[in-house]
Write a protein that holds these residues in place. Sequence first.
Motif, mmCIF file in Angstrom:
data_model
loop_
_atom_site.group_PDB
_atom_site.id
_atom_site.type_symbol
_atom_site.label_atom_id
_atom_site.label_comp_id
_atom_site.label_asym_id
_atom_site.label_seq_id
_atom_site.Cartn_x
_atom_site.Cartn_y
_atom_site.Cartn_z
ATOM 1 N N ILE A 93 15.033 4.118 47.662
ATOM 2 C CA ILE A 93 13.578 4.364 47.675
ATOM 3 C C ILE A 93 12.814 3.042 47.623
ATOM 4 O O ILE A 93 11.879 2.820 48.376
ATOM 5 C CB ILE A 93 13.167 5.299 46.532
ATOM 6 N N LEU A 94 13.245 2.142 46.727
ATOM 7 C CA LEU A 94 12.572 0.841 46.599
ATOM 8 C C LEU A 94 12.658 0.078 47.909
ATOM 9 O O LEU A 94 11.661 -0.493 48.365
ATOM 10 C CB LEU A 94 13.208 0.028 45.464
ATOM 11 N N ALA B 41 8.326 -0.819 54.283
ATOM 12 C CA ALA B 41 7.419 0.028 55.049
ATOM 13 C C ALA B 41 6.266 -0.758 55.618
ATOM 14 O O ALA B 41 5.885 -1.772 55.224
ATOM 15 C CB ALA B 41 6.888 1.144 54.148
ATOM 16 N N LYS C 215 12.917 1.309 50.932
ATOM 17 C CA LYS C 215 12.025 1.939 51.917
ATOM 18 C C LYS C 215 10.569 1.551 51.646
ATOM 19 O O LYS C 215 9.811 1.288 52.562
ATOM 20 C CB LYS C 215 12.193 3.444 51.898
ATOM 21 N N LEU C 216 10.210 1.497 50.376
ATOM 22 C CA LEU C 216 8.827 1.149 50.019
ATOM 23 C C LEU C 216 8.487 -0.290 50.398
ATOM 24 O O LEU C 216 7.428 -0.565 50.951
ATOM 25 C CB LEU C 216 8.588 1.363 48.529
ATOM 26 N N VAL C 217 9.373 -1.215 50.101
ATOM 27 C CA VAL C 217 9.050 -2.625 50.379
ATOM 28 C C VAL C 217 9.203 -2.981 51.842
ATOM 29 O O VAL C 217 8.629 -3.957 52.307
ATOM 30 C CB VAL C 217 9.880 -3.597 49.511
#
Length: 170
Positions: A163-164, A170, A166-168
Motif C-alpha cells: 500500500i505504501l 502514484a 502504491k501511495l508514494v
Amino acid sequence: MAGLYLVDTDDEFRSRAALYLRLQGFTVLEFISPKEVFFTARDHQPECLISELAFPDDDGFRFIRNLKIEYSRPVVVLSERNSESDRVTAFEMGCDDYVSKPCSLKELQLRINRLIQPHSGRKCNSKIDNYSFMSSMLTIVHESHLVYLDGLEVSLTVSEWKILNKLVNA
C-alpha cells in the motif's frame, strides 16, 4: 523486510531468536551449519548474518572470514565465547558486531538495525526515497523493504508495504 541468516546449533535459542526477529518484521532463514549457509547464499544473499562461533564440524572464525570475503555482508557474532581474545579474533576476521550470550533479543534487533539501515554509512545499491510531510521525514529503502520515520524503523506487514509503495508511486 530485510533478510537475515541465523546460524546457531542451539535449537531452542535459534527458534526463539528467529521468532522474535520475524515478529519485528525480518525475514529469517535458520541454519545449524556454515555449510548450509554457503549453499543457500549462492542464490539469495542475506542483508545480515548472525552466527555463533562454536560448530562441531567447522571453525566459526574461518566461517566469518570466508563470508566477508565471498559476500561482504554485515556479520554479527552471537556467542557464549566471551573472552577478549575471542572477541578480538572475531573482529579481525571481519565481524561487524559481537553480542555475548545470553543476550537481550531486543538489543540484538537494534544492533542488526544499525548495521543494515541506510543511515549506517554503508553504501547501498538500493533505491532510497525521502519524503517530508507534517514536519516528519519518511525514508523508504526499496531493496530491503525498510521504512524509517524520523530515523526510527517502522515495522510494516507485507500488505502495508504494498500500500505504501502504491501511495508514494502514484
